[in-house]
Design a protein around this motif. Structure first.
Motif, PDB file in Angstrom:
ATOM      1  N   SER A  26       0.798  -1.330   0.013  1.00  0.00           N
ATOM      2  CA  SER A  26       0.072   0.107   0.092  1.00  0.00           C
ATOM      3  C   SER A  26       0.974   1.022   0.051  1.00  0.00           C
ATOM      4  N   ILE A  27       1.810   1.446  -0.973  1.00  0.00           N
ATOM      5  CA  ILE A  27       2.832   2.481  -1.110  1.00  0.00           C
ATOM      6  C   ILE A  27       2.839   2.769  -2.415  1.00  0.00           C
ATOM      7  N   SER A  28       3.553   3.687  -2.850  1.00  0.00           N
ATOM      8  CA  SER A  28       3.567   4.250  -4.179  1.00  0.00           C
ATOM      9  C   SER A  28       4.910   3.394  -4.977  1.00  0.00           C
ATOM     10  N   ARG A  29       4.500   3.105  -6.293  1.00  0.00           N
ATOM     11  CA  ARG A  29       5.464   2.272  -6.959  1.00  0.00           C
ATOM     12  C   ARG A  29       6.896   3.048  -7.002  1.00  0.00           C
ATOM     13  N   ASN A  30       6.607   4.323  -7.044  1.00  0.00           N
ATOM     14  CA  ASN A  30       8.225   5.238  -7.150  1.00  0.00           C
ATOM     15  C   ASN A  30       9.046   4.975  -5.971  1.00  0.00           C
ATOM     16  N   SER A  31       8.370   4.604  -4.776  1.00  0.00           N
ATOM     17  CA  SER A  31       9.254   4.411  -3.407  1.00  0.00           C
ATOM     18  C   SER A  31       9.660   2.944  -3.460  1.00  0.00           C
ATOM     19  N   VAL A  32       8.985   2.149  -4.066  1.00  0.00           N
ATOM     20  CA  VAL A  32       9.400   0.743  -4.350  1.00  0.00           C
ATOM     21  C   VAL A  32      10.437   0.656  -5.351  1.00  0.00           C
ATOM     22  N   LEU A  33      10.556   1.306  -6.439  1.00  0.00           N
ATOM     23  CA  LEU A  33      11.582   1.589  -7.264  1.00  0.00           C
ATOM     24  C   LEU A  33      12.899   2.100  -6.755  1.00  0.00           C
ATOM     25  N   ALA A  34      12.588   2.894  -5.961  1.00  0.00           N
ATOM     26  CA  ALA A  34      13.963   3.718  -5.053  1.00  0.00           C
ATOM     27  C   ALA A  34      14.403   2.845  -4.218  1.00  0.00           C
ATOM     28  N   ALA A  35      13.866   1.771  -3.507  1.00  0.00           N
ATOM     29  CA  ALA A  35      14.381   0.822  -2.764  1.00  0.00           C
ATOM     30  C   ALA A  35      15.067  -0.290  -3.229  1.00  0.00           C
ATOM     31  N   LEU A  36      14.237  -0.639  -4.612  1.00  0.00           N
ATOM     32  CA  LEU A  36      14.634  -1.858  -5.037  1.00  0.00           C
ATOM     33  C   LEU A  36      15.971  -1.309  -5.628  1.00  0.00           C
ATOM     34  N   ASP A  37      16.064  -0.143  -6.383  1.00  0.00           N
ATOM     35  CA  ASP A  37      17.516   0.395  -6.876  1.00  0.00           C
ATOM     36  C   ASP A  37      18.554   0.423  -5.924  1.00  0.00           C
ATOM     37  N   ARG A  38      18.280   0.840  -4.971  1.00  0.00           N
ATOM     38  CA  ARG A  38      19.455   0.767  -3.822  1.00  0.00           C
ATOM     39  C   ARG A  38      19.881  -0.712  -3.566  1.00  0.00           C
ATOM     40  N   LEU A  39      18.883  -1.584  -3.202  1.00  0.00           N
ATOM     41  CA  LEU A  39      19.343  -2.821  -3.130  1.00  0.00           C
ATOM     42  C   LEU A  39      20.163  -3.498  -4.244  1.00  0.00           C
ATOM     43  N   LEU A  40      19.682  -3.172  -5.417  1.00  0.00           N
ATOM     44  CA  LEU A  40      20.680  -3.572  -6.691  1.00  0.00           C
ATOM     45  C   LEU A  40      21.916  -3.151  -6.543  1.00  0.00           C
ATOM     46  N   ASP A  41      22.064  -1.775  -6.171  1.00  0.00           N
ATOM     47  CA  ASP A  41      23.279  -1.247  -6.254  1.00  0.00           C
ATOM     48  C   ASP A  41      24.252  -1.834  -5.313  1.00  0.00           C
ATOM     49  N   GLU A  42      23.833  -2.061  -4.196  1.00  0.00           N
ATOM     50  CA  GLU A  42      24.456  -2.736  -2.743  1.00  0.00           C
ATOM     51  C   GLU A  42      24.535  -4.223  -3.076  1.00  0.00           C
ATOM     52  N   GLY A  43      23.962  -4.897  -4.373  1.00  0.00           N
ATOM     53  CA  GLY A  43      24.583  -6.362  -4.432  1.00  0.00           C
ATOM     54  C   GLY A  43      23.378  -7.300  -3.537  1.00  0.00           C
ATOM     55  N   TYR A  44      22.276  -6.756  -3.229  1.00  0.00           N
ATOM     56  CA  TYR A  44      21.387  -7.733  -2.434  1.00  0.00           C
ATOM     57  C   TYR A  44      20.562  -8.322  -3.491  1.00  0.00           C
ATOM     58  N   LEU A  45      20.274  -7.673  -4.568  1.00  0.00           N
ATOM     59  CA  LEU A  45      19.433  -8.316  -5.564  1.00  0.00           C
ATOM     60  C   LEU A  45      20.122  -8.228  -6.739  1.00  0.00           C
ATOM     61  N   THR A  46      19.632  -9.131  -7.828  1.00  0.00           N
ATOM     62  CA  THR A  46      19.948  -9.251  -9.092  1.00  0.00           C
ATOM     63  C   THR A  46      18.870  -9.019 -10.024  1.00  0.00           C
ATOM     64  N   THR A  47      18.983  -8.875 -11.155  1.00  0.00           N
ATOM     65  CA  THR A  47      17.816  -8.988 -12.173  1.00  0.00           C
ATOM     66  C   THR A  47      18.390  -9.897 -13.281  1.00  0.00           C
ATOM     67  N   GLN A  48      17.309 -10.545 -13.840  1.00  0.00           N
ATOM     68  CA  GLN A  48      17.297 -11.304 -14.945  1.00  0.00           C
ATOM     69  C   GLN A  48      16.575 -10.971 -15.895  1.00  0.00           C
ATOM     70  N   ALA A  49      16.991 -10.668 -17.324  1.00  0.00           N
ATOM     71  CA  ALA A  49      16.161 -10.199 -18.629  1.00  0.00           C
ATOM     72  C   ALA A  49      15.064 -11.010 -18.653  1.00  0.00           C
ATOM     73  N   CYS A  50      13.942 -10.381 -18.884  1.00  0.00           N
ATOM     74  CA  CYS A  50      12.474 -11.038 -19.207  1.00  0.00           C
ATOM     75  C   CYS A  50      11.987 -11.925 -18.036  1.00  0.00           C
ATOM     76  N   SER A  51      12.595 -11.790 -17.023  1.00  0.00           N
ATOM     77  CA  SER A  51      12.278 -12.859 -15.906  1.00  0.00           C
ATOM     78  C   SER A  51      11.919 -12.089 -14.531  1.00  0.00           C
ATOM     79  N   GLY A  52      12.701 -11.083 -13.985  1.00  0.00           N
ATOM     80  CA  GLY A  52      12.192 -10.388 -13.094  1.00  0.00           C
ATOM     81  C   GLY A  52      13.490 -10.253 -11.974  1.00  0.00           C
ATOM     82  N   THR A  53      13.230  -9.668 -10.554  1.00  0.00           N
ATOM     83  CA  THR A  53      14.299  -9.617  -9.801  1.00  0.00           C
ATOM     84  C   THR A  53      14.303 -10.641  -8.611  1.00  0.00           C
TER      85      THR A  53
END
Length: 492
Positions: free
Chosen positions: A54-81
């Motif tokens: 129940s929050i804005s998508r922009n807030s989600v994207l900002a949090a995910l981007d930081r976790l990606l930058d710090e190496g906690y998350l990875t992305t796979q093309a056409c698959s997801g996070t």
């Protein structure tokens, strides 16, 4: 089906208070570290996660981007996070700091023993940091022109922001060095050029650089007794032997140095206002010291920490101005006139040492803060600094007299004042059976940062004394706090 499966496997998360994107980043990271989100687990899409939380998508994207930058998350093309599969087990199993059973009691610390010796005394000195009144070494901070300084900083930024990232001189901003050179020539009688000026981060760095350039382990240094404790500690940290030199009515006992410590490499002195007792090094001893330094190839560090704070007499010419053979390293500071957090000062260096000091400065911190140097250059060049000095001198003379009057009125049965016509603190000798510890404890009871003279002594002091810094307080504040102290002492 995959959508509902991902949602079902996703742990229930509760956002803590604070910025939403920061809160989401925190709970996702913690879930990864404690194993609720396993390595390789797929996260819901950003849109789905926004709906779930129940929050804005922009807030989600900002949090995910930081976790990606710090190496906690990875992305796979056409698959997801996905949660990164490479997070080490010891990180995932991290515990709260207070739950970890550290076993370091028997750990041997291979550290600088000269520095470790001063640690206990330094910790004791920190006890007075929370006290509010009578700090030694603090100038008239209430009279600093904050609005003007803010304006000059803004102008400095607009003037120089395009120069950021360029290679600047380790010696300091050239217009500031030129302004300082002209100022000390006219007010302190120095014999120098702008090339001899090195901008530093206060007196402590000036001392550190001097020790860095000149001293080796077991070299000998002479210092006033009592004398500046920071200078003593810095020299000792380089492994130097520091010898206490007594003072009398003519100031530092130069004949004692020449006769007892002929092997001395460096003499630290405060000739214009001996720290902490006060007093001035006589002309005959100045010339004797300079003559000895010239013929024996010794160095002199002249700490002119408050040469501008003279109230009844004209400023005394600096020792450096009498030096014909360039054996004096002169140190000046702006923090007393400005405020303690203003960490800019300067050295005037003999020509033969300029390159070595510049290299030492480069090794230490490359250069001092550029923006403040630009603003200070304007502050001096436009005449603001000279006007500020005149204003501060007048205020300090009034505040010194207020402290003297208050002590004479309320504490004359306990304290005898050491007379002086300069400086921003008073030394007061304790009478009868009073000890420094007893008096200081009464001061701490009423929130006073009075210091014991013994702090500045290498040898046991012959008489107990305390130091009151007065420059940062109005006459009314000074009188009120001395009266409060007297009342506390009377209650016992």
């Amino acid at each position: 089906m995959a959508r509902s499966s991902v949602s079902a496997d996703f742990p229930h998360l509760v956002l803590p208070a604070g910025t939403i994107k920061e809160a989401l980043y925190t709970v996702l990271r913690d879930a990864i570290l404690d194993g609720r989100l396993r390595a390789g687990a797929k996260l819901p899409s950003s849109r789905m996660l926004a709906e779930m939380m129940s929050i804005s998508r922009n807030s989600v994207l900002a949090a995910l981007d930081r976790l990606l930058d710090e190496g906690y998350l990875t992305t796979q093309a056409c698959s997801g996070t996905y949660v990164s599969p490479t997070i080490p087990d010891q990180v995932i199993k991290v515990q709260a700091h207070n739950q970890i059973n550290f076993s370091i009691k028997d750990q041997k610390l291979d550290v600088n023993p000269n520095l470790a010796k001063d640690l206990a005394q330094w910790k004791q000195q920190q006890l007075a940091r929370g006290k509010q009144i009578f700090h030694v070494g603090v100038g008239c901070v209430d009279l600093f022109p904050h609005q003007l300084w803010g304006k000059l900083l803004n102008q400095a930024w607009k003037k120089t922001y395009h120069q950021l990232g360029q290679a600047h001189d380790s010696q300091g901003y050239l217009p500031l060095r030129q302004a300082v050179c002209r100022y000390v020539q006219s007010t302190r009688g120095l014999n120098c050029t702008e090339q001899q000026i090195l901008i530093v981060n206060g007196t402590q760095q000036a001392l550190h650089l001097t020790a860095y350039v000149l001293l080796q382990a077991q070299d000998h240094v002479c210092l006033d007794e009592p004398g500046y404790d920071a200078a003593r500690a810095i020299f000792r940290s380089f492994g130097a032997n520091v010898h206490p030199i007594s003072s009398d009515q003519e100031g530092m006992n130069i004949p004692e140095i020449i006769q007892q410590y002929p092997y001395t490499k460096l003499v630290y002195t405060t000739p214009s206002h001996q720290f902490p007792i006060g007093g001035t090094l006589s002309l005959s001893r100045r010339l004797e010291l300079l003559d000895w330094a010239e013929h024996q190839q010794k160095w002199i560090f002249e700490d002119d920490y408050n040469g501008e704070f003279r109230y009844g007499t004209r400023a005394i010419q600096a020792l450096q101005g009498l030096d014909q053979q360039q054996r004096v390293i002169y140190s000046g500071t702006f923090s007393k006139m400005m405020f303690p957090e203003f960490r800019l000062g300067f050295l005037v260096i003999p020509d033969a040492l300029i390159d070595l000091f510049s290299l030492a400065k480069n090794y230490t911190d490359t250069r001092s803060s550029y923006l403040e140097q630009v603003a200070l250059a304007s502050f001096i060049q436009d005449g603001h600094y000279a006007r500020h000095v005149r204003k501060i001198r007048k205020a300090c003379a009034e505040r010194q007299q207020a402290l003297i009057s208050a002590i004479q009125e309320y504490l004359s049965d306990i304290l005898t004042i050491q007379t002086t016509d300069s400086g921003i603190h008073l030394v007061c000798w304790l009478k009868q059976n009073w000890t420094e510890d007893t008096f200081i404890q009464y001061c701490r009871d009423v929130n006073l940062a009075v210091q014991p003279l013994s702090r500045y002594c290498q040898m046991p002091a012959q008489q107990a004394a305390v130091l009151f810094g007065f420059a940062a307080h109005t006459p009314d504040e000074i009188k009120q706090n001395i009266q409060t102290l007297a009342e506390r002492i009377e209650r016992g």
